[in-house]
Scaffold this active site. Structure first.
Site, PDB file in Angstrom:
ATOM      1  N   GLU A  30       0.805  -1.220   0.000  1.00  0.00           N
ATOM      2  CA  GLU A  30       0.000   0.000   0.000  1.00  0.00           C
ATOM      3  C   GLU A  30       0.837   1.268   0.000  1.00  0.00           C
ATOM      4  OE1 GLU A  30      -0.783  -2.682   1.758  1.00  0.00           O
ATOM      5  OE2 GLU A  30      -2.843  -3.179   1.195  1.00  0.00           O
ATOM      6  N   HIS A  46     -11.089  -4.945   9.851  1.00  0.00           N
ATOM      7  CA  HIS A  46     -11.725  -4.782   8.535  1.00  0.00           C
ATOM      8  C   HIS A  46     -13.076  -4.089   8.647  1.00  0.00           C
ATOM      9  CE1 HIS A  46      -8.752  -7.833   7.406  1.00  0.00           C
ATOM     10  NE2 HIS A  46      -9.007  -7.610   6.152  1.00  0.00           N
TER      11      HIS A  46
HETATM   12  C1  LIG Z   1      -2.252  -4.565   4.475  1.00  0.00           C
HETATM   13  C2  LIG Z   1      -3.283  -5.403   3.795  1.00  0.00           C
HETATM   14  N1  LIG Z   1      -3.487  -5.246   2.492  1.00  0.00           N
HETATM   15  C3  LIG Z   1      -4.416  -5.977   1.853  1.00  0.00           C
HETATM   16  C4  LIG Z   1      -5.158  -6.907   2.528  1.00  0.00           C
HETATM   17  C5  LIG Z   1      -6.246  -7.730   1.814  1.00  0.00           C
HETATM   18  N2  LIG Z   1      -5.773  -9.098   1.668  1.00  0.00           N
HETATM   19  C6  LIG Z   1      -6.118 -10.052   2.559  1.00  0.00           C
HETATM   20  S1  LIG Z   1      -5.381 -11.506   2.247  1.00  0.00           S
HETATM   21  C7  LIG Z   1      -4.612 -10.896   0.902  1.00  0.00           C
HETATM   22  C8  LIG Z   1      -3.720 -11.783   0.075  1.00  0.00           C
HETATM   23  C9  LIG Z   1      -2.537 -12.246   0.849  1.00  0.00           C
HETATM   24  O1  LIG Z   1      -1.710 -12.998   0.021  1.00  0.00           O
HETATM   25  P1  LIG Z   1      -0.590 -13.896   0.654  1.00  0.00           P
HETATM   26  O2  LIG Z   1       0.275 -13.078   1.550  1.00  0.00           O
HETATM   27  O3  LIG Z   1       0.099 -14.613  -0.452  1.00  0.00           O
HETATM   28  O4  LIG Z   1      -1.345 -14.939   1.582  1.00  0.00           O
HETATM   29  P2  LIG Z   1      -2.412 -16.048   1.165  1.00  0.00           P
HETATM   30  O5  LIG Z   1      -3.743 -15.419   1.196  1.00  0.00           O
HETATM   31  O6  LIG Z   1      -2.039 -16.516  -0.194  1.00  0.00           O
HETATM   32  O7  LIG Z   1      -2.263 -17.094   2.193  1.00  0.00           O
HETATM   33  C10 LIG Z   1      -4.927  -9.558   0.715  1.00  0.00           C
HETATM   34  C11 LIG Z   1      -4.422  -8.701  -0.377  1.00  0.00           C
HETATM   35  C12 LIG Z   1      -4.937  -7.022   3.897  1.00  0.00           C
HETATM   36  N3  LIG Z   1      -5.649  -7.863   4.657  1.00  0.00           N
HETATM   37  N4  LIG Z   1      -3.979  -6.288   4.514  1.00  0.00           N
END
Ligand SMILES: Cc1ncc(C[n+]2csc(CCOP(=O)(O)OP(=O)(O)O)c2C)c(N)n1
Ligand SMILES: Cc1ncc(C[n+]2csc(CCOP(=O)(O)OP(=O)(O)O)c2C)c(N)n1
Ligand SMILES: [Mg+2]
Ligand SMILES: [Mg+2]
Lengths: 335, 324, 335, 324
Positions: C70, C139
């Protein structure tokens, strides 16, 4: 208690020494809090010297220089606090909260609640606030309304050396995360400070000046400004009572309302810009729970809705002055 | 295979519990019987199980939005977890946290975390605490491939390196951050290569293979415990369900998922390996399956039967103490 | 104009389409705003579908999926805005502002001022706010008081599909950085929305319901809550006027004061917690410039000073309800 | 040495201007004639001069708290800079920004920045703008060794890499972040190695040598302009003064600084090289020195004689438009 004259920044320094002496779980961390030269006596001890000497006394295990990584260092302090330490982290200027806010907003403030009360976060974040040093828009902000607004955090703002030491010791002893805001323009202010350990309770305002004509609520540097205004007002026969909030969260509502009960008039002075700030917050309190006590409009004296300018002439016009406080009191009393 | 028969069975039970827990939640959630958003860990069992098998009760983990597996592997009570996800007062967080905030400090589980990358600084804090208080504990930060693009990752790993903190960073590279493939969001084949930036070991791990995870995690944990600093482990893994329950999964082919399940499933691989080693029999594993199924059914029953929080709970636990 | 029923989230989507059609310098960027599947028709288009279809129409040069970074993506948008583009960045949940605040607080908000007026930052940050979806403490927050407090930023909160489209188009056309807060629990709300391009001006409140007995000030989701309350109040003969602020900064002070002039009583309803929030801000305005109009105390209906709980029963008790608004109106009128 | 005599003289003038500007400010500040905090660039001249010599007027740079050198090298007017530092209305930012916020968009100078790492995301934004609008411009982000430990650095370089943005990242490794030596704050010998994390070229540069900086910056800028994406350059350099004017400099020995000045001074090295090449004579350089001295004296005079801002300026420039 034996007291002697002591500068605000020394009072902070002394509090840190005493807290670390008493409890081996208290650690200090931040950028150059030791100061680059390791154990050497002449290490910086923070950009303004607030942590000077700690590294010599307590060593690098407990006085930890970090990289310029505020999310990492503040978050590390949160994690350490949750697992047995009582960290005092330094966020050099509160203006830098933007690079690490998540660890305060979503972690420190919420872990206890989200975990159903199973965690505690005895963390203190010391940070400098305020204008007046010609440090411009990114090193002069008064951002405590932001942390005051966050449930789960406490926010404290001392206005003099005595409170600085006592409130900091109380904050370190407190089991919740405390944002400890140090008005940098007060660092050289001197005052009587006991040598011994003592605390000033969080959540208790002080009457900085007793009076019956009008209540002025302020904190930090603005207490001094209000006292200067009260002096001029006294010369005209207006006897202002000044409430120094000391803690913004928890807020000592009773003290504000009690004073309003005496005077019927309220002026709130704050260095932050006007929107969603402490001045608005105190006004709202008074217009709700104190409405029947109010005999006139609530005036606010704040910085304008603008960034802090660099040029000395502009910066001096930006910060609330005693003259503006006097004017606001007149306006409050006249309407 | 040096692990004892008992430990192998324990491990299997852990992985099976995670799988069943998630399958059950997937059904319950789609049936509208569970509130909120769920991010399921199925497919990644070998990572949580393999890493946590190298940890003791006094070691810490931090977790993510996809945290059920870590909690189960760290020994958090199933009933209390399920009740939490149902939002019940008997939940491990009194129903205040939900799926994304399950925590149990008594088990060293420092919390699932709704902020991507948000748990990593907490983990180095736990490691700092262990170091300063000389407890001998180690901290593990679990996080996804997507999280390695957060500033919090970078800052934390660097700090851990220069302070030689007892911490292990475990990337769960499941190929996607939400709908975005890892090949889009980074420009390097192995995220473990990011260790170079911090002067620490970076290790690529077959994350679908419990034994590979276990061996490499053990080396990393031992290194941390010896005071030699952190390790960055990249576990290549896969999530079976969508990013969240309800994800239309338009960004990957059905075949891709089916192929992983058919060829790399961590439970199948484990079973094949331990059965062929002769240490554990198929019927022991089937018995474990039954045991797990009963425990999960029990947990659901417990959760459903538990009372909701009381309204007074709304205002408790905000502070330890909040008054003058 | 030809109007038809349209959901809030579609109104947002339509505004983005129309802004991008009209101006090639408008780009959209954020996490999964395209949605991982590149040009494919069934790409996500954002976690809630607000940007659905944009990638197919405008391509990957103007609809940019970013990593989960972000600070990087918001800062990139600030830099792009300063050099000729008009970016619409998506910060998925406003709760995530903690990982990128600096780029808003110290960069977007201040560049123009610090540079003596030589820069402009025509940036929009779209972000979801509010509770009600059982998404728990990280959230579900209502954090617009934080951006309202920052001089240099504008903050907008639509309460219905018509305003959502018109305000978003106005925000994109605006030359200053605008934080555009979308109450996620309103995404499925439907209402009449013109098909054509139109704007709703920033800084202008709307009278969501005309009345003479008491003024209720609200924004976002709380407008709906207040309207429900007004319905019950009407049944008892209390005729509430509801001011929908729409923009929090700039604030339409005149509309608030004008309504107060009609009614003499004020209740402020806000989903954010009480301290240093919009409810306090509006109270302060009224207790100052509107003091002579006030015939009773100003009551605030807000969330409590606590994080947002997960459990449905607790979350429902957390968010202000029509019943609590009714109660506050009674209390305001009775004292 | 392919640069023409004129360009070599220009370059020398740029470096000498930076040096004299900073020496003058050091004196003025210690004499209390300038308000606020100053971070001086003296010693690092070859970096700003070398990089900016490869840029055109339409290219962008973002800068740091130590930004005077970048502004001068990018062609910002000296009088307007000096007046800004004095807080005068004739300053390049009308006196509202001061030393830490000097900017001149007309020159592609997107601002000094008081937030460590804060300018890096802005640079990738300028690069994105160039790419989307197809202007052919390139952006350069200057920042210190310390800034490479900020999350903003990590996130920005990764994004630039995957989007192949036309940007060059220039680390000015002057050995310290405030009082903290680089050997403490990172665990690797060369910060350029961090390029590995992003799959982009990482280049170590002798930052006291204009020609090494110029050659490597040119390659990086050309690569960016060709659409091949970013480069990470680490320029090893040194700051002659303290972190800020007033810094007691307790964290480094006097000898260390003296040795760098004696053996690696960028102006001396440049002079030796260009004089021995026969392209430029010593007397031409001395004439340039005089010219620079006059320009700086002129700037100080201009700044001192300029009027302060007017009180109305306090409230202008907050917004383009702020009302209904
Ligand atoms: C700071 C932040 N940005 C965006 C999100 C929204 N979000 C939740 S899970 C996710 C994907 C995370 O990807 P990864 O780290 O690969 O973990 P996975 O879900 O694949 O286990 C996102 C973008 C968030 N929760 N926190
Ligand atoms: C986010 C942030 N943290 C801390 C500071 C305080 N600070 C100003 S300059 C500086 C040191 C920067 O070091 P480096 O990046 O190496 O640049 P140098 O000063 O050596 O040129 C620090 C810590 C800041 N301005 N911003
Ligand atoms: Mg992933
Ligand atoms: Mg440096």
């Amino acid at each position: 208690m034996a007291t002697r004259k002591c500068a605000f920044v020394q009072a902070i320094n002394e509090a840190l020494f005493q807290a670390m002496e008493r409890d081996p779980n208290v650690i200090v961390l931040g950028e150059d809090v030791a100061g680059g030269a390791g154990q050497k006596e002449d290490a910086w001890g923070g950009v303004m010297g607030a942590t000077k000497g700690l590294i010599g006394r307590f060593g690098a295990q407990r006085v930890i220089d970090t990289p310029i990584s505020e999310t990492g260092l503040v978050g590390m302090a949160v994690g350490a606090a949750t697992t047995g330490l009582r960290p005092v982290a330094e966020l050099m200027f509160m203006d830098f909260i933007g690079v690490c806010l998540d660890q305060l907003l979503n972690q420190a403030a919420k872990l206890r609640y989200m975990f159903g009360g199973k965690a505690k976060v005895p963390l203190v974040v010391r940070t400098m606030i305020g204008a007046g040093l010609r440090a411009a828009a990114q090193h002069s902000q008064t951002l405590y309304p932001m942390t005051t607004a966050i449930p789960g955090l406490k926010t404290v703002v001392p206005s003099n050396p005595y409170d600085a030491k006592g409130l900091l010791l109380a904050a370190i002893a407190d089991d919740d995360p405390v944002i400890f805001c140090e008005p940098k323009s007060l660092y050289t202010m001197t005052g009587e400070v006991p040598e011994e350990f003592y605390t000033v309770p969080l959540g208790k305002a002080a009457v900085a000046r007793a009076g019956g004509s009008v209540t002025i609520v302020a904190c930090g540097k603005m207490v001094e400004t209000s006292l200067a205004a009260a002096k001029s007002l006294a010369a005209e026969g207006i006897d202002a009572e000044i409430i120094d909030l000391r803690s913004l969260s928890p807020l000592d509502e009773d003290s504000v309302l009690a004073s309003l009960g005496k005077t019927g008039y309220l002026v709130v002075v704050d260095e932050a810009p006007p929107r969603c700030g402490i001045a608005a917050d105190i006004s709202a309190l008074a217009a709700d729970k104190g409405f029947d006590l109010l005999r006139g409009p609530i005036r606010r004296v704040t910085s304008p809705h603008a960034p802090v300018p660099f040029s000395p002439v502009l910066e001096d016009a930006y910060i609330p002055t005693p003259a503006r406080v006097v004017e606001a009191v007149h306006s409050a009393l006249e309407s | 295979m040096e692990l004892s028969r008992e430990r192998l069975l324990d491990t299997y039970r852990t992985m099976r519990t995670i799988r069943s827990f998630e399958q059950t939640l997937n059904e319950l959630s789609q049936a509208g019987r569970v509130p909120g958003f769920l991010h399921l860990y199925a497919g990644e069992e070998a990572v949580a199980a393999g890493v946590c098998a190298t940890l003791g009760a006094d070691d810490y983990v931090t977790s993510t939005h996809r945290g059920h597996g870590h909690s189960i592997a760290k020994g958090v009570d199933l009933n209390a977890m399920m009740a939490e996800i149902f939002g019940k007062r008997s939940g491990v967080c009194k129903g205040k946290g939900g799926s994304m905030h399950i925590a149990d400090l008594g088990k060293g589980m420092l919390g699932a975390n709704g902020i991507v990358g948000g748990g990593i600084p907490l983990a180095i804090g736990a490691a700092l605490s262990a170091k300063v208080r000389k407890t001998g504990s180690v901290a593990v930060a679990f996080f996804g491939d997507g999280a390695t693009n957060q500033g919090a990752f970078h800052e934390s790993v660097n700090i851990a390196s220069i302070l030689k903190l007892p911490v292990v960073f475990v990337i769960e590279n499941n190929g996607y951050g939400e709908a975005t493939p890892v090949a889009y969001h980074v420009n390097i084949p192995d995220l473990a290569a990011r260790a170079v930036s911090y002067g620490i070991p970076g290790v690529v791990v077959e994350g679908m293979d419990f034994f590979d995870v276990f061996d490499k995690a053990r080396a990393a944990v031992e290194r941390a415990r010896r005071g030699e600093g952190p390790t960055l482990m990249e576990c290549k893994t896969y999530r079976y369900f969508g990013h969240y329950v309800g994800d239309p999964l338009t960004y990957r082919t059905k075949e891709e998922g089916e192929k992983v399940r058919a060829t790399r499933d961590p439970l199948d691989a484990f079973e094949k390996r331990v059965v062929s080693s002769g240490k554990v029999t198929t019927s022991e594993l089937r018995a474990a399956d039954d045991q797990v199924a009963r425990a999960i059914a029990e947990a659901v029953k417990f959760a459903e039967a538990s009372p909701a929080p009381e309204l007074a709970d709304l205002l408790t636990d905000v502070y330890v103490q909040y008054s003058a």
